[in-house]
Design a protein around this motif. Sequence first.
Motif, PDB file in Angstrom:
ATOM      1  N   ASN A  20       9.518  37.124  22.245  1.00 61.94           N
ATOM      2  CA  ASN A  20       8.147  37.381  22.670  1.00 61.94           C
ATOM      3  C   ASN A  20       8.009  38.711  23.408  1.00 61.94           C
ATOM      4  OD1 ASN A  20       5.445  36.483  22.585  1.00 61.94           O
ATOM      5  ND2 ASN A  20       5.541  35.779  24.710  1.00 61.94           N
ATOM      6  N   LEU A  21       8.978  39.617  23.232  1.00 58.54           N
ATOM      7  CA  LEU A  21       8.897  40.933  23.863  1.00 58.54           C
ATOM      8  C   LEU A  21       7.813  41.757  23.175  1.00 58.54           C
ATOM      9  CD1 LEU A  21      10.182  43.077  25.825  1.00 58.54           C
ATOM     10  CD2 LEU A  21      11.621  43.742  23.883  1.00 58.54           C
ATOM     11  N   SER A  22       6.992  42.417  23.968  1.00 61.26           N
ATOM     12  CA  SER A  22       5.946  43.284  23.424  1.00 61.26           C
ATOM     13  C   SER A  22       5.557  44.294  24.496  1.00 61.26           C
ATOM     14  CB  SER A  22       4.713  42.470  23.013  1.00 61.26           C
ATOM     15  OG  SER A  22       4.080  41.917  24.149  1.00 61.26           O
ATOM     16  N   LYS A  23       4.597  45.123  24.164  1.00 60.66           N
ATOM     17  CA  LYS A  23       4.116  46.110  25.122  1.00 60.66           C
ATOM     18  C   LYS A  23       3.571  45.442  26.371  1.00 60.66           C
ATOM     19  CE  LYS A  23       1.034  50.103  25.524  1.00 60.66           C
ATOM     20  NZ  LYS A  23       0.059  50.989  24.813  1.00 60.66           N
ATOM     21  N   GLU A  24       2.951  44.276  26.192  1.00 57.74           N
ATOM     22  CA  GLU A  24       2.373  43.552  27.338  1.00 57.74           C
ATOM     23  C   GLU A  24       3.348  42.555  27.939  1.00 57.74           C
ATOM     24  OE1 GLU A  24       0.965  43.573  24.268  1.00 57.74           O
ATOM     25  OE2 GLU A  24      -0.480  45.204  24.652  1.00 57.74           O
ATOM     26  N   ASN A  25       4.250  42.023  27.128  1.00 57.77           N
ATOM     27  CA  ASN A  25       5.172  40.985  27.588  1.00 57.77           C
ATOM     28  C   ASN A  25       6.544  41.596  27.892  1.00 57.77           C
ATOM     29  OD1 ASN A  25       3.121  39.165  27.053  1.00 57.77           O
ATOM     30  ND2 ASN A  25       3.951  38.561  25.076  1.00 57.77           N
ATOM     31  N   TYR A  26       6.731  42.018  29.135  1.00 63.22           N
ATOM     32  CA  TYR A  26       7.977  42.668  29.524  1.00 63.22           C
ATOM     33  C   TYR A  26       8.601  42.036  30.772  1.00 63.22           C
ATOM     34  CZ  TYR A  26       4.621  45.075  32.554  1.00 63.22           C
ATOM     35  OH  TYR A  26       3.614  45.362  33.445  1.00 63.22           O
TER      36      TYR A  26
END
Length: 769
Positions: free
Chosen positions: A723-729
């Motif tokens: 679930n890594l993303s630009k928002e999920n860090y």
Amino acid sequence: MRSTKLTFYLLLILLVSLLFPACNSKQPETDYTQYVNSFIGTQHEGHCFPGATAPMGMVQPSPESYNNHYPGYEMDHVTGYQYNDPWIWGFTQTHLNGVGCPSMSDILLLPYCNNEIDPSLRSNFKSTYDKESEYATPSYYKVYLNNHHVNVELTATERVAYHRYTFDNPESAKLLIDLQYGVSWDISTISENIIEASQQFEDEYTLTGYRKAREWTHRELFYVIKFSKKIANKKELETPENKEENAPRYLLDFNMDGNEKLEVQIGVSTVGISEAKANLDAEIDGWNTFDNVREATNKKWNDILCKVELKGDEEKKIAFYTSLYHLYIQPNNIADIDGRYRSRENNIEQATGGEFFSTLSIWDTYRAANPMYTILSPDLVSKFLTSMMDSYRTMEPDPNNPREANKYLPRWQLWAKETHTMVGNHAVPIFVDAWLKGIKTSGYSEEQVFEAIWNSVNKPHYRNHVALVDSFGYIPYDVQLSSLDDGRETVARLLENIYDDYCAALLAKELGKEDEFNFLMNRAGFYKNVHHTESGFMRGKNAKGEFKTDVDLSEVVGEWLPESDFTEGNAYHYQFHVQHDIPGLLELMGGKERFAQHLDSMFFSSEKPEVKTLVWNIHGTIGQYWHGNEPCHHVPYLYKYTHQPEKTDKLIRQLVDEFYYNKPDGLKGNDDCGQMSAWYMFATLGFYPVNPCGGEYIIGAPQVSEATINLPNGKIFTVKAHNLSKENYVVKSVQINGKVIDRNYLTHSEIMNGGELVFEMNHMNHHRK
């Protein structure tokens, strides 16, 4: 003769393959060098070079660029090149990666044709160059010189620089050889660079010689330069500006026989001319082998780069593999093919393990680079340790020189010579960390290693001040017990040296030396003696035990200032420099909440660190945090010791995105022989050695969806970020091999045993409580 030479060359390739084994004994299917941008760090403060080199090789042929002089010019050009400079004025054979002091840039060559140049000024030989033609990979560099009408290509083996020039008009081809040139703190003092020199044309194809350079530390270099074409004419030029110089400049013409290409091979040695010749003969199999050498060196780089396989966007791959490349440029093996090298005492020594690794920027690299080597190349780490023990064994104390009155392990070693740069004895944590991880020193017993460590931390030498520490429990800025006590950097020298005491204590305990353990561990707690409770900062004290008052918390100070507290840092930076006892520091500061508040005051300050007594523009800051210099590197991870671990995750994302990127200025600070790069690698993988001795890594936040480490023991360790993303860090939870981790650290053995580390990532606004 050729069959004997070929056999030796094959044996050399076998030795290199053993030193840098391919990933799990398989040939990499991907050319990972496509993800290396050799120009990252070549603009502003990165101090990287774009030229060719073999992994940890002795030579690094690369361009020397030139610009109109401006304030700070020398600091920008300590490694000879700035990406935006308009001119190139030659190509030299040796360079350092990302350092803060000038040295190297030996033996400048400049090909040209169609020109008559006034030699009275060095700058008259400069040329603009076609930026579109400039191209670099780890094993290769090329550029077209506009004014000189020549295409230049560079590659290298471990000990030989290989040039290939293609002239537009070969009938007018010329080659300038400047044996005096070298980078320095003052571009106008090139005439002082060489202390001694001798050279001779042995025949119409060969120039050999010796030079002793002075910048940073005295270095001896022996060389052989061979040309593929016969020298038709040679002319020794007058010295520029009529200054007296100890090494000449030559201008050569060649019988090109209608051929547009000229090849030049430069073999080097610290031992002698015959050894330089032997190195060249062993590593280069004749002329017209440039492309073969380039391909072989490229393979050596792939065997290293394939140690980690990333899944992620291309920009992240480029930043990561460029970092991995920077990590393995050094330490440099300066031994000849027969294992001999020139020691700091100018003696010829036989390296115990056949290689002698120098260029030891230990004050920087002990923090992250050396721990990264223990994961990726433990066999290589053993060779580093053996080289440092060779240095210790062959050191000759000088009772008439207080700096050298006692033996000690290397501190900042360049080509086997001690530069006396920086503070601490950080070979100690490197040794102990490796020892605790099961990596031993070849050729030396445990007792010999402990003796070297014990003497390094307990016998006086430059900048360790053990007599003051044992007498006062700190280093007063106003007391001298010996000529070495200068009242400078007193807090930093204490904090850095007692960290070494802590590491030495761990080894003492493992070896059953209880008295030594107790003594060293007690001294490791002396950080409490310079903690100013009222302000919460570390602060200098006088002999009466009185703390300094009216301290400028933002001012960066160092050895250039009398009665300074810190080493290239300010009060914010060294406030947290207790790497061995973060829980004790946390308690000293008043608990987790107060500790987090101190961290907040650093990262969210409206002011930034500032050097007020030198021309030094600081880049790479967040508030008072200075990522461009090493004492701060562990600090973003300290929120993991508090109830606000998500702030570490946020900071790592910010640092990775803003301070490392795919442009020439994409490195916000000196790379310092791979330390900045190693920080990025650990940040990307999701863990970091806050205490870089003993094998614990604080869990951070990974920056790619998946990374696989091909361990040297044949096992595989995989990191996944779901679930890594630009928002999920932000890290929500962590599992290792299917079991939830309820602690803030990962152990070295958990990595080396192989397995899977899985992060569940979340949005910053939904971080775990």
